[in-house]
Design an enzyme around this catalytic site. Structure first.
Site, PDB file in Angstrom:
ATOM      1  N   GLY A  88       0.807  -1.210   0.000  1.00  0.00           N
ATOM      2  CA  GLY A  88       0.000   0.000   0.000  1.00  0.00           C
ATOM      3  C   GLY A  88       0.843   1.264   0.000  1.00  0.00           C
ATOM      4  N   ARG A  89       2.129   1.090   0.293  1.00  0.00           N
ATOM      5  CA  ARG A  89       2.990   2.276   0.299  1.00  0.00           C
ATOM      6  C   ARG A  89       4.423   1.918  -0.075  1.00  0.00           C
ATOM      7  NH1 ARG A  89       4.763   3.362   6.449  1.00  0.00           N
ATOM      8  NH2 ARG A  89       4.455   1.269   7.218  1.00  0.00           N
ATOM      9  N   LYS A 109      10.035   2.278   0.031  1.00  0.00           N
ATOM     10  CA  LYS A 109       8.947   2.204   1.018  1.00  0.00           C
ATOM     11  C   LYS A 109       8.552   3.625   1.410  1.00  0.00           C
ATOM     12  CE  LYS A 109       7.892  -0.109   5.400  1.00  0.00           C
ATOM     13  NZ  LYS A 109       8.408  -1.061   6.396  1.00  0.00           N
ATOM     14  N   ASP A 121      -2.237   6.799   3.032  1.00  0.00           N
ATOM     15  CA  ASP A 121      -1.721   7.847   2.143  1.00  0.00           C
ATOM     16  C   ASP A 121      -0.515   7.377   1.332  1.00  0.00           C
ATOM     17  OD1 ASP A 121       0.172   7.642   4.089  1.00  0.00           O
ATOM     18  OD2 ASP A 121       0.079   9.729   4.745  1.00  0.00           O
ATOM     19  N   ARG A 179       5.837 -13.119   0.792  1.00  0.00           N
ATOM     20  CA  ARG A 179       5.503 -13.374   2.195  1.00  0.00           C
ATOM     21  C   ARG A 179       4.593 -14.592   2.282  1.00  0.00           C
ATOM     22  NH1 ARG A 179       5.407  -7.677   3.769  1.00  0.00           N
ATOM     23  NH2 ARG A 179       6.445  -6.598   2.074  1.00  0.00           N
ATOM     24  N   ASP A 248       1.656 -11.541   6.819  1.00  0.00           N
ATOM     25  CA  ASP A 248       2.121 -10.666   5.732  1.00  0.00           C
ATOM     26  C   ASP A 248       3.478 -10.057   6.064  1.00  0.00           C
ATOM     27  OD1 ASP A 248       0.153  -9.441   7.630  1.00  0.00           O
ATOM     28  OD2 ASP A 248       0.924  -7.589   6.772  1.00  0.00           O
ATOM     29  N   ASN A 249       3.914 -10.205   7.305  1.00  0.00           N
ATOM     30  CA  ASN A 249       5.244  -9.719   7.670  1.00  0.00           C
ATOM     31  C   ASN A 249       6.208 -10.879   7.882  1.00  0.00           C
ATOM     32  OD1 ASN A 249       4.261  -7.111   7.607  1.00  0.00           O
ATOM     33  ND2 ASN A 249       3.862  -7.009   9.796  1.00  0.00           N
TER      34      ASN A 249
HETATM   35  P1  AMP Z   1       2.562  -2.882   7.887  1.00  0.00           P
HETATM   36  O1  AMP Z   1       1.905  -2.582   9.198  1.00  0.00           O
HETATM   37  O2  AMP Z   1       3.572  -1.852   7.486  1.00  0.00           O
HETATM   38  O3  AMP Z   1       3.072  -4.267   7.784  1.00  0.00           O
HETATM   39  O4  AMP Z   1       1.401  -2.717   6.809  1.00  0.00           O
HETATM   40  C1  AMP Z   1       0.248  -3.510   6.760  1.00  0.00           C
HETATM   41  C2  AMP Z   1      -0.535  -3.156   5.525  1.00  0.00           C
HETATM   42  O5  AMP Z   1      -0.965  -1.794   5.568  1.00  0.00           O
HETATM   43  C3  AMP Z   1       0.238  -3.295   4.212  1.00  0.00           C
HETATM   44  O6  AMP Z   1      -0.665  -3.714   3.225  1.00  0.00           O
HETATM   45  C4  AMP Z   1       0.710  -1.892   3.979  1.00  0.00           C
HETATM   46  O7  AMP Z   1       0.981  -1.656   2.619  1.00  0.00           O
HETATM   47  C5  AMP Z   1      -0.470  -1.080   4.446  1.00  0.00           C
HETATM   48  N1  AMP Z   1      -0.063   0.272   4.881  1.00  0.00           N
HETATM   49  C6  AMP Z   1       0.622   0.605   5.992  1.00  0.00           C
HETATM   50  N2  AMP Z   1       0.806   1.932   6.051  1.00  0.00           N
HETATM   51  C7  AMP Z   1       0.244   2.461   4.955  1.00  0.00           C
HETATM   52  C8  AMP Z   1       0.098   3.798   4.429  1.00  0.00           C
HETATM   53  N3  AMP Z   1       0.579   4.850   5.082  1.00  0.00           N
HETATM   54  N4  AMP Z   1      -0.547   3.944   3.273  1.00  0.00           N
HETATM   55  C9  AMP Z   1      -1.050   2.889   2.617  1.00  0.00           C
HETATM   56  N5  AMP Z   1      -0.953   1.630   3.038  1.00  0.00           N
HETATM   57  C10 AMP Z   1      -0.322   1.399   4.201  1.00  0.00           C
HETATM   58 MG    MG Z   2       3.945  -5.333   6.453  1.00  0.00          MG
END
Ligand code: AMP
Ligand code: MG
Length: 489
Positions: A88-89, A109, A121, A179, A248-249
């Site tokens: 998502g980012r 990232k 965002d 993942r 997913d991580n």
């Molecule tokens: P994370 O907590 O970084 O492992 O992210 C979990 C999910 O949320 C993943 O699909 C990320 O791409 C999405 N995500 C986290 N932060 C953002 C952001 N600021 N904008 C869009 N997607 C996000």
């Molecule tokens: Mg993640």
């Protein structure tokens, strides 16, 4: 032209990703470039340091040969299934071959919105970007499989969380961004062809040794299990708590990935949790093996459709048997690690009780995890560093732990000097202590980057006991203790 791409993931079927360019930023500025990593990757650091390099690292220009994509994936977050997450980012620019011909992803990232952004965002802010930079590079120096950080860029644009914060982009290098959640994405859609295609891709790229076996998917599962078992044992060995072990991580290649609210323990306690969102301690220090096991069962389930050769019952049994190997493999890896930490070269049946008694004493006295094991290295050479008293206070029934340990060491022929040297290669002197990381990040947000540079330099040689490291080895004073960490999205 300074990067030679070969983008195998972008050659997979279109439903595996979305083609997406980074969104440009207004005033990019280089905060940190990892020259050592650039050299290893065969990238031209002078070019990366140039204006043109900055434009690429910030996502403002797409280098020739890059095929930017956002990868699709799903995942179990805190146990609940989310059928569509995806990058998502983050944007995968493409893959490169390093100086040894090994393939690495280059990912930006915080590079803007993608079709997977949902309500986000697409951005990251400087704090978490530098946090990931510091901790991932420290993990690498500690010899733990991890994604790495090539660069951190300030975008010159604010991102809005509770307040306006400085935006940033991290250039992440990984052997893979596949993942467990990537497999779950296809499994949850009933896309058996997708699972097979992904499994074949992962075998070809990351586990070529299983390709020729009679049951390559079973071997793949077993290999992924054994890498996770090793990884988690290594985390426990340095007091690392990932904080968000969602599927997913969880990298398919056994690298530590997605540094969010991760933390290193100061005071040892097995149930330690730092993440503000982990209110039930699901991802507590000592729960990490169980969670990895659970995550692997999700992976195994996603492989079931391609195991199925018309005999579903048999496939389930095979998959279950594979998953059942995790606890034993983890236990073995864990014992190996902690034996080394205690300076034991040979295995004996009572070793785990020796290890457990030590850990129990440490928990009872609130001993500093890192420094206690480091003090043990000195004690192995006969130095009296007050460790005896600390342990004595924490060991039930006045049992003489140090005495028992010395007696156990005496059963091996290794000399004290050799043993202590070996112990100093598994018991780090410096780790990225939370209070140090926080203070460096606070300074960086104020535009002061010297503390960051100094911390990174010290963390790059975690085994050394140089005078310059001393301030970094001190546990936090009570008022400095960081009790909570945040995911920082
Ligand atoms: P994370 O907590 O970084 O492992 O992210 C979990 C999910 O949320 C993943 O699909 C990320 O791409 C999405 N995500 C986290 N932060 C953002 C952001 N600021 N904008 C869009 N997607 C996000
Ligand atoms: Mg993640």
């Amino acid at each position: 032209m300074s990067i030679y791409f070969d983008n195998s993931y972008a050659r997979l079927p279109a439903r595996f990703y979305a083609r997406q360019s980074p969104v440009a930023v207004s005033r990019p500025r280089l905060i940190k470039l990892n020259l050592e990593l650039a050299t290893k990757l065969g990238l031209d650091s002078a070019w990366l340091n140039s204006c043109e390099g900055l434009e690429v690292l910030s996502g403002n220009s797409i280098p020739d040969g890059a095929e930017p994509i956002a990868m699709a994936y799903a995942g179990h977050q805190f146990g609940g299934f989310v059928p569509q997450l995806g990058d998502g980012r983050a944007i995968l620019l493409g893959e490169i071959l390093d100086t040894r011909g090994e393939r690495f992803d280059i990912q930006l990232k915080g590079a803007g919105r993608t079709p997977f952004s949902r309500t986000g965002d697409g951005r990251a802010w400087l704090g978490p970007v530098l946090r990931e930079y510091i901790v991932s590079e420290s993990m690498h120096a500690l010899g733990i499989p991890t994604t790495r950080s090539l660069a951190a860029i300030a975008t010159g644009e604010p991102v809005y969380r509770e307040t306006a914060l400085p935006g940033a982009v991290l250039t992440r290098i990984a052997r893979s961004h596949v993942r467990i959640g990537t497999f779950e994405y296809f499994f949850s859609r009933g896309d058996t062809e997708g699972i097979r295609c992904l499994a074949d891709y992962v075998i070809d790229r990351h586990y070529p040794e299983v390709a020729e076996s009679e049951q390559p998917y079973r071997e793949l599962l077993l290999s992924v299990i054994s890498r996770q078992a090793d990884l988690i044992a290594q985390w426990l060995g340095i007091g690392f708590i990932h904080g968000v072990m969602n599927t997913d991580n969880t990298s398919i290649v056994g690298e530590t990935i997605d540094y969010g609210p991760c933390a290193f323990m100061d005071t040892y306690h097995p149930e330690t949790v730092y993440s503000s969102i982990d209110t039930r301690g699901r991802y507590a220090y000592n729960n990490q093996p169980r969670i990895a096991h659970w995550n692997l069962s999700c992976f195994a389930q996603s492989l079931l459709p391609i195991f199925d050769d018309g005999n579903e019952g048999k496939s389930v049994e095979e998959v279950q048997a594979a998953v059942d190997t995790f606890p034993r493999q983890f236990e073995q890896a864990y014992l190996d690690r902690f034996r080394k930490k205690l300076g034991l070269f040979e295995a004996q049946p009572d070793d785990s009780s020796l290890i457990n008694t030590l850990l129990e004493a440490m928990a009872a006295t609130g001993a500093d995890f890192t420094n206690t094991f480091r003090a043990l290295c000195d004690a192995a050479e006969g130095m009296d560093n007050g460790l005896g008293k600390v342990l004595h206070d924490g060991v039930a029934g006045n049992d003489d732990w140090l005495g028992n340990w010395h007696a156990r060491l005496a059963q091996e022929t290794t000399s004290p000097a050799v043993r202590a040297a070996a112990m100093r290669r598994v018991n780090p002197a410096v780790i990225p202590r939370n209070h140090l990381v926080e203070s460096v990040l606070e300074a960086a947000v104020e535009g002061e980057f010297n503390p960051l540079e100094k911390l990174l330099e010290v963390l790059a040689s975690p085994w050394d006991e140089e005078p310059r490291n001393l301030p970094y080895r001190r546990p936090p004073e009570p008022h400095e203790v960081v009790h909570q960490t945040f995911c920082g999205t």
